[in-house]
Scaffold this active site. Structure first.
Site, PDB file in Angstrom:
ATOM      1  N   GLU A 175     -15.353  17.892  67.270  1.00  0.00           N
ATOM      2  CA  GLU A 175     -14.386  16.918  66.769  1.00  0.00           C
ATOM      3  C   GLU A 175     -15.150  15.617  66.691  1.00  0.00           C
ATOM      4  O   GLU A 175     -15.622  15.125  67.717  1.00  0.00           O
ATOM      5  CB  GLU A 175     -13.197  16.882  67.738  1.00  0.00           C
ATOM      6  CG  GLU A 175     -11.984  16.189  67.185  1.00  0.00           C
ATOM      7  CD  GLU A 175     -11.895  14.781  67.686  1.00  0.00           C
ATOM      8  OE1 GLU A 175     -12.509  13.908  67.038  1.00  0.00           O
ATOM      9  OE2 GLU A 175     -11.239  14.563  68.706  1.00  0.00           O
ATOM     10  N   CYS A 181     -10.004   8.833  68.749  1.00  0.00           N
ATOM     11  CA  CYS A 181     -10.375   9.568  67.532  1.00  0.00           C
ATOM     12  C   CYS A 181      -9.363   9.321  66.429  1.00  0.00           C
ATOM     13  O   CYS A 181      -9.668   9.451  65.255  1.00  0.00           O
ATOM     14  CB  CYS A 181     -10.426  11.060  67.815  1.00  0.00           C
ATOM     15  SG  CYS A 181     -11.259  11.469  69.339  1.00  0.00           S
TER      16      CYS A 181
END
Lengths: 525, 525
Positions: free
Chosen positions: A265, A302
């Protein structure tokens, strides 16, 4: 529990022989005790050999036993008490309330995966009974279940020292699937990592599981990390971090004699579309909510909203003004590491120097080491579409507003984007048709689409997707948050005409595990 | 329908400008009319652009419409009539009965995927309702479904000119998922490919779907194939073929700016373990069944039993004698292409010349071009473990018997193997404990484990796994046969707080599609 600067290899605690790593308090620059010496190839080999040895036994633990193991990890983490919070605060610069919340989230994840394990849905049991009389050829008895993929390498992330680190979502979902885990600790929080690692090590012992179910290594990503991903015993990788780090691991994994999946990720700028009716009706409250999401945790998420897309005009001008006013009151916050702070400063410097970009507002200036000054910058859709660099992630509390001449440019901006974790629409009823037109593009670009909210805040539940097309992640077919994360660490095996005595429990006629089954193509069999 | 030597790009039929490809009748060496000219980069670009254009519309076709489209393809293939069978016989050397059976299988696959589409299980709908009152933070309304990955490149396989080619399992499952497909035809059966391609093209038109849902290109793997996999519009690849071909595509896909998944089914020697009690009790019937499986279709199956493992002794000697006798009556059969025949001959020559390998039996010698003489070879476990080359696939009707000094060597041989599509146990009740000990190893090595049968014959059903760890396939998490093949071409998207007017049908409260749902973590919601 004392922090000793030791790696955990199976049931042992081991001092490394490699380069020394120390936690650094980013708020003061102070190097923290004790020193952690990094591991070497021999440590990687030992941890991986133990993991391989533990695999066949661990993957066949009963559903209840495995669920209880995950719950014990959660309890052991809580039992570390305030020592864990204090150490994590010192190593990350994050405030107490945030870390206490993150500890709760970490425990909640482990408990969610305990419930997931118990449900057995992940076994995806499919039974096709024999048809001995079928012409021209009889059908054999065929039964499918999912089994664990093998030992998994997990890389701790810097920005969630608990929830995406040693006992974070990757570890929890891999253990839930029945995969032993070897963690490469993030060098920014080695003490926090050791504490949590010991909590897991204790849980392995408490549950009477083979010691190789869990190991924790220290060292650099380019040495210990790369060797771990290259090790033949490792069958999958979980990673949260930078695009360069993630793509390096992808390359190593793809070039192995036996390539393995990498779940990285990495990079997302999380576009937020301000649709005209919503902007006109409530631009002020949107601006305040947006600045709150942008500035939260120094923007070190994120899912931080790094891009705003809106149509130019009076409503947008008012939005910018409100946002700038709100930003001006945002205190500078300590970032996780000196390196992250430096990268943020470079990124915002480049924006400031860009000929087509203007600064629309900034937060309060830094008053201490490694502090992040929030910022909102503005450019045109034309400039954005002409310069790839403007779509690069700046990790921290900075966002770029794209002014479009008309809403027709929204879809062009969306099409121009790389893969994203999230895409957000601020809309009112009158914006429905415009939103409907954007949705197909956003579905292709992002793992999560949200309306009238902000992308920060990732619920740990069944329906969450924390994933998305590259470079948001390396594998858009998966999520790293929520119960579906377990699916990353499984593979199907078909059993044909096995005598009942040899059939795995999940596949026996009487359904002793009571799991959901697809029987001859029908649900609920 | 006439074969014109044309590629199919969307609704058009196009003559290529590249190097000429001709079908060759392997039974005679005759080059068949017409000539097919390969495509160029511009053809790849056009097919991919049309596929990308069709994607958003095609992926949102209703379940019933998409299922009916798949059924129409099956009907259109049948409507090609005997022309298809005659052409496929000429291009492959395969007999009529086999190709008629394979046509039935191809239609059966399309119909299975129609049923899979209708069931909607593949949508994996997960609903987590909002909890506005939850403390400390409310929960948003979160809903997950699976959507199609994007346009898919499919490479036809040589050994199933119908069932694993233009309208084969990869195409059927990709279309079922909602992905447009661009097929790179296998150069060994271009005429068969064109006929089937036209049947699909017609079905696209009949269903009123956008033309880019399907295209068919000719050309070499290294030019047209590589350019197709590298094209930015392509989001996944389906391939069945050689290890070198599959790994080349994996490298191209991994090195793209946006890496994409490759589902390559490549190389497997499909070990068959003869357990002692079964061997003693019924070695003769096992030997006959084994030779039948080995020789079927000149051994040109991915699941051909290329390796037999047994304990030395009188029972094995009797098995070998019976197998040799049965083999001696196996007629030489025409192989698919001159290249495949040449590779087979080289492979068996190398076995014959190997110092540690003996020939145990052979079939009737070749009497015409490109014929495969079946063969059984014998070596020791020691020699097998010492030489990696002995574990390499020889595509065709050849098998290597590993004589073990004791059954303790079975697990060592199994551990030594690379990933496999299948592993087979011939066993009686007295073999149960030995089998139980082998199962964990075989589960790690193979996608399908079968007892008291032979691995050839792959049922198209819900529970089938035609997959396995590398190099059996590039992605052990998947299957290329059976209903679970659709999962390869999907990715999850989460919708947070979407107004009902914008929610996809599958996620609406009233469940208008009537699909299986996970509601707040409970099945059957």
């Amino acid at each position: 529990m004392q922090i000793k600067g030791e790696m955990l290899i199976g049931a042992r605690a081991v001092r490394g022989q490699g380069r020394v790593i120390r936690g650094i308090n980013p708020a003061t620059g102070e190097a923290l005790e004790p020193a952690f010496a990094g591991g070497a190839q021999a440590d990687v080999d030992q941890a991986c050999a133990l993991a391989a040895e533990a695999f066949d036994s661990f993957r066949e633990t009963g559903l209840e036993a495995r669920a209880a193991f995950l719950e014990t990890i959660a309890e052991n983490i809580l039992a570390l008490g305030d020592d864990l919070i204090v150490r994590a605060m010192a190593e990350s610069g994050l405030p107490r309330a945030r870390l206490e919340g993150e500890r709760g989230r970490t425990m909640g994840q482990l408990r969610l995966f305990a419930a997931v394990v118990r449900s057995g849905n992940w076994l995806d049991v499919r039974l096709d009974p024999a048809m001995p009389e079928r012409a021209p050829l009889p059908r054999a008895d065929l039964r499918q279940r999912q089994i664990a993929l093998g030992p998994v390498a997990v890389f701790g992330a810097s920005n969630f020292p608990l929830a995406f680190s040693v006992a974070g979502g990757d570890t929890a979902s891999a253990l839930a699937a029945g995969c032993p885990v070897v963690v490469k600790a993030h060098s920014a929080h080695p003490g926090t990592s050791e504490l949590v690692g010991r909590a897991i090590q204790q849980a392995v012992a408490d549950a009477g599981l083979p010691e190789g179910v869990f190991s924790l290594l220290f060292g650099s990503g380019t040495e210990v990390g790369a060797n771990l991903v290259a090790h033949p015993a490792i069958k999958a990788v979980g990673f949260t971090g930078s695009r360069s780090g993630g793509t390096a691991l992808m390359q190593i994994a793809a070039n192995r004699p036996e390539p393995i999946p990498v779940y990285a990720e990495m990079s997302s700028i999380n576009p937020v579309f301000l649709l005209p009716a919503a902007l006109a009706a409530r631009g002020e409250s949107i601006a305040k909510g947006f600045v709150g999401s942008l500035a939260m945790g120094a923007g070190q998420f994120c899912t931080n909203p790094g891009l705003v897309i809106a149509q130019e005009g009076a409503a947008l001008d008012a939005f910018v003004q409100t946002a700038a006013t709100a930003l001006a009151e945002v205190a500078a916050q300590t970032m996780l590491t000196p390196g992250i702070h430096q990268a943020y400063s470079q990124g915002t410097d480049q924006l400031q120097q860009h000929a087509a970009v203007n600064q629309a507002g900034v937060g309060i200036a830094a008053a201490g080491p490694n502090q992040c000054q929030a910022g909102l910058y503005v450019t045109s859709a034309e400039a954005f579409l002409a310069d790839e660099r403007l779509a690069e992630e700046i990790f921290g509390a900075s966002s770029l507003l794209i002014k479009c001449r008309s809403t027709d440019e929204f879809a062009r901006v969306a099409e121009h984007l790389e893969g994203q974790l999230t895409a957000t629409l601020l809309l009112d009823e009158a914006d429905t048709e415009l939103a409907r037109g954007l949705l197909p593009v956003l579905e292709r670009k992002a793992g999560r689409i949200l309306c009238n909210g902000y992308p920060t805040g990732v619920e740990v539940c069944q329906a969450m997707v924390h994933g998305g097309p590259f470079p948001a992640t390396s594998d858009s077919r998966t999520t790293s948050v929520g119960s579906a994360a377990i699916l990353r660490f499984l593979r199907p095996v078909c059993y044909q005409d096995l005598p009942p005595a040899l059939l795995p429990e999940a596949l026996q006629d009487s359904n002793p595990l009571g799991v959901r089954r697809l029987l001859d193509g029908r649900n609920g069999g």
